[in-house]
Write a protein that holds these residues in place. Structure first.
Motif, mmCIF file in Angstrom:
data_model
loop_
_atom_site.group_PDB
_atom_site.id
_atom_site.type_symbol
_atom_site.label_atom_id
_atom_site.label_comp_id
_atom_site.label_asym_id
_atom_site.label_seq_id
_atom_site.Cartn_x
_atom_site.Cartn_y
_atom_site.Cartn_z
ATOM 1 N N VAL A 1 -10.592 -5.395 -0.439
ATOM 2 C CA VAL A 1 -10.559 -3.942 -0.250
ATOM 3 C C VAL A 1 -11.404 -3.581 0.971
ATOM 4 C CG1 VAL A 1 -11.100 -1.701 -1.266
ATOM 5 C CG2 VAL A 1 -10.224 -3.555 -2.708
ATOM 6 N N ALA A 2 -10.801 -2.834 1.896
ATOM 7 C CA ALA A 2 -11.530 -2.383 3.083
ATOM 8 C C ALA A 2 -12.370 -1.152 2.735
ATOM 9 C CB ALA A 2 -10.546 -2.037 4.196
ATOM 10 N N PRO B 1 -4.762 -1.316 5.950
ATOM 11 C CA PRO B 1 -5.608 -1.950 4.946
ATOM 12 C C PRO B 1 -5.812 -1.038 3.737
ATOM 13 C CG PRO B 1 -6.540 -2.223 7.135
ATOM 14 C CD PRO B 1 -5.405 -1.269 7.278
ATOM 15 N N VAL B 2 -5.907 -1.662 2.550
ATOM 16 C CA VAL B 2 -6.115 -0.906 1.309
ATOM 17 C C VAL B 2 -7.581 -0.498 1.216
ATOM 18 C CG1 VAL B 2 -6.078 -1.038 -1.205
ATOM 19 C CG2 VAL B 2 -4.199 -2.009 0.127
ATOM 20 N N GLN B 3 -7.811 0.781 0.877
ATOM 21 C CA GLN B 3 -9.161 1.332 0.781
ATOM 22 C C GLN B 3 -9.378 1.947 -0.595
ATOM 23 O OE1 GLN B 3 -8.272 3.638 4.590
ATOM 24 N NE2 GLN B 3 -10.450 3.201 4.885
ATOM 25 N N SER C 1 -4.830 -6.905 3.691
ATOM 26 C CA SER C 1 -5.776 -6.569 2.613
ATOM 27 C C SER C 1 -6.074 -7.748 1.702
ATOM 28 C CB SER C 1 -5.248 -5.396 1.787
ATOM 29 O OG SER C 1 -5.057 -4.259 2.578
ATOM 30 N N GLY D 1 -8.405 -5.042 8.657
ATOM 31 C CA GLY D 1 -8.572 -5.208 7.218
ATOM 32 C C GLY D 1 -9.594 -6.277 6.889
ATOM 33 N N ASN E 1 0.856 -1.182 0.000
ATOM 34 C CA ASN E 1 0.000 0.000 0.000
ATOM 35 C C ASN E 1 0.893 1.233 0.000
ATOM 36 O OD1 ASN E 1 -1.780 2.115 0.573
ATOM 37 N ND2 ASN E 1 -2.978 0.917 2.040
ATOM 38 N N THR F 1 -1.177 -10.155 -1.845
ATOM 39 C CA THR F 1 -2.052 -9.061 -1.415
ATOM 40 C C THR F 1 -1.245 -8.121 -0.549
ATOM 41 O OG1 THR F 1 -2.771 -10.220 0.573
ATOM 42 C CG2 THR F 1 -4.111 -10.545 -1.401
#
Length: 619
Positions: free
Chosen positions: A207-208, A53-55, A204, A343, A46, A200
């Motif tokens: 997708v969060a 976590p990736v958003q 993640s 996540g 990220n 990942t």
């Protein structure tokens, strides 16, 4: 080392020869009998919020490494492919290949038209049935103990998270190629390693959601007497707490909980707790949602997505313990903010369930909410009392002299449980011979807070000191203190002093009337006789400074220096009387105003005298 390089020989100069340098282009070919040992790995990270976590809207960098671990071998015609997750938009300007075996290091360009890409180019396919595009990038040959590295960045689409949407970020990379056929020179054999493990970014797998914009509000109403401006013991109050996520549709407060610590004396009504969930369903909440030890109601609210709200409603009965207690109340919203969480996809817990009061910091909380002012029963005769004491701050020998400073403490208390005295005011008509000192008036209010009171609390003209102390509930007390300077007027006079307190009975109190501000000076607009006419008043016993009931001339003489050291009074007064300060100012102003009149009178007198003298001479 395989590949082409420059071999350089140098001969240093000596007595017979000058120095010389020879350079030769040399190519070291791989051994076709040595099989390559290829592998492919993939890493994701990220870039917007590393480690979190990736958003939606964030950028992810991918690194694909094609490696040959067999020294002396070659892995030919390597091509890297990656079937990208459908929720990602690749930034083609970030595609880069680094392969020292070619050598090649730099950005890639898109292949023209429908032609297959060659070394230094790439191609993106059209989305397949799952919405995924495949990236293809030739990497050329990879010699033993070397690697080819492909990097690129992607942006997560805004709709990659939402109610019921779990966009998978896991994907694999592949690399294909060939090796020389050791039995048939000039021919190639396929050499295709296993695909990479699914990659990942940390925390993640999917997708969060985006972070929420949490807002929580609270209101209270009197169910027993709707619209009432006062609250009485036994009344039922209804609290309504609204928890909303005003963020984007892809934002979420995960595992939301609404909690409300109740004030003392407020007890939940059985079977009154209800939650209106985000889909509009009303859920009856078990009474076990109230934790008696912490006096807190806590209810699960599920996952709260953007644009949604939940409403918690419950009733409480007001007990006598609430009288005089702090009735201010806030509600709190708890939950997991996705960027700070573990996540993954929200678990969507069931709303409307009792839960333990959360110990973590709230995501948001309401402004303080307070019901209409609580009023108790009318105090019985003798419940409200006022007392007054005096302490000589100057001398500790039990005698009081002119110039001494005396600290007066007036204590007002209400001993009637469940009763109240509304808008109480402490009043003291100070006798001549005592002058309240500037900056010494203080009040301790029924809630225990202390405040310095302005000198305006003492009216020099009426010699009345008055301070508002607010509502006095059963079991509470308030104090007013001030220091007075003993003056010569006290000699031979009775300076015994009575304090009084005036208040309103709850049964007659008008919540819309002008209410004195606690801790502030008070002077009735219509004067004390009118103000006290219909209000109960209590008085203290007469209070005297230490010593005899009067300051005698003998004491005055000793104060002036005729007494011994053991009976020496205050030779220098530290406190400055309020009256003295004001009278000096008033006198100066009066003198200034009178000067013109005096001057005019003098002129007139002179003119009259001159006229009389002239009249005598004429005669």
């Amino acid at each position: 080392m395989l590949g082409t390089g420059i071999l350089v020989f140098k001969q240093a100069p000596n007595g017979a020869y000058t120095g010389s340098t020879w350079s030769y282009k040399v190519t070291v070919n791989p051994n076709p009998k040595i099989a390559p040992k290829p592998s492919v790995t993939k890493k994701a990270e990220n870039m917007t919020n590393p480690g979190a976590p990736v958003q939606p809207g964030q950028r992810v960098r991918y690194t694909i490494t094609a490696k040959n671990e067999a020294a002396g071998s070659v892995w030919n015609a390597v091509t890297i492919t990656d079937r990208l997750p459908a929720c990602l938009d690749i930034d083609e300007g970030t595609l880069r290949l680094d392969n020292p075996s070619e050598p090649l290091k730099g950005s890639l360009k898109a292949a023209a038209g429908s032609a297959a890409p060659v070394l230094g180019e790439y191609r993106l396919s059209a989305p397949d049935g799952e919405g995924r595009r495949t990236l293809t990038a030739p990497a050329g040959r990879v010699y033993g103990a070397s690697t080819a590295t492909l990097t690129f960045e992607c942006t997560v689409q805004a709709d990659a998270a939402g109610p019921g949407i779990a966009s998978d970020l896991a994907n694999i990379a592949e690399a294909t190629g060939t090796r020389p056929d050791p039995e048939h020179p000039g021919k190639e054999l396929p050499e295709n390693p296993e695909p990479s493990d699914p990659a990942t970014p940390p925390k993640s797998p999917t997708v969060a959601p985006a972070d929420p914009d949490v807002k929580v509000s609270k209101s209270v109403e009197n169910v027993t007497t709707p619209g009432a401006k006062v609250t009485r013991a036994g009344d039922v109050l209804r609290y309504t707490v609204k928890l909303a996520n005003e963020g984007a549709a892809n934002s979420c407060l995960q595992n939301a909980v609404v909690s409300d610590p109740l004030p003392a004396g407020m007890e939940p009504v059985a079977n009154s707790i209800k939650l209106v969930s985000a889909d509009g369903t009303e859920v009856a909440v078990a009474d076990s949602a109230y934790d008696k030890a912490s006096r807190t109601i806590a209810v699960t609210a599920g996952d709260l997505w953007g644009g949604k709200e939940v409403v918690l409603v419950f009733d409480v009965t007001v007990g006598k313990e609430a009288m005089g207690a702090n009735n201010v109340n806030i509600a709190l919203a708890h939950g997991t903010v996705p960027s700070e969480g573990p996540g993954g996809t929200p678990a969507d817990p069931e709303p409307g369930k009792p839960t333990a009061p959360p110990a973590d910091d709230p995501a948001s909380f309401t402004p303080p909410v307070v019901p209409p002012v609580l009023v108790g029963d009318d105090p019985a005769e003798g419940d409200v009392k006022v007392d007054k004491t005096a302490e000589n701050l100057t001398s500790g020998d039990g005698k009081t002299r002119v110039g001494d400073e005396v600290r007066y403490t007036i204590t007002l208390r209400n001993d009637g449980a469940g009763t109240a005295w509304m808008d109480a005011v402490v009043k003291d008509v100070v006798p001549r011979g005592l002058e309240p000192a500037a900056g010494t008036i203080r009040a301790t209010l029924p809630n225990g807070s202390e405040a310095g009171v302005a000198d305006d609390a003492y009216d020099v003209g009426t010699r009345t000191l008055a301070v508002a102390v607010g509502h006095l509930y059963g079991g509470q007390e308030a104090r007013v203190e001030f220091t007075a300077v003993v003056t010569e007027d006290a000699v031979g006079a009775d300076i015994g002093n009575v304090a009084a307190a005036v208040g309103d009975l709850p049964s007659k109190w008008n919540p819309d009337g002008g209410q004195p501000e606690p801790g502030k000076p008070f002077s009735p607009p219509s004067g004390w006789p009118v103000y006290e006419k219909d209000r109960p008043t209590v008085e203290s016993p007469k209070a005297y400074p230490p010593g005899d009931e009067k300051v005698t001339a003998e004491k005055l003489a000793r104060t002036e220096g005729e007494g011994g050291d053991d009976e020496k009074g205050s030779e220098k007064t530290k406190a400055k009387p309020i009256a003295g300060t004001r009278l000096a100012q008033t006198g100066d102003a009066a003198l200034a105003a009178a000067l013109p009149l005096l001057a005019a009178a003098a002129v007139a007198s002179g003119a009259l005298l001159l006229a009389r003298r002239r009249l005598r001479r004429e005669r």
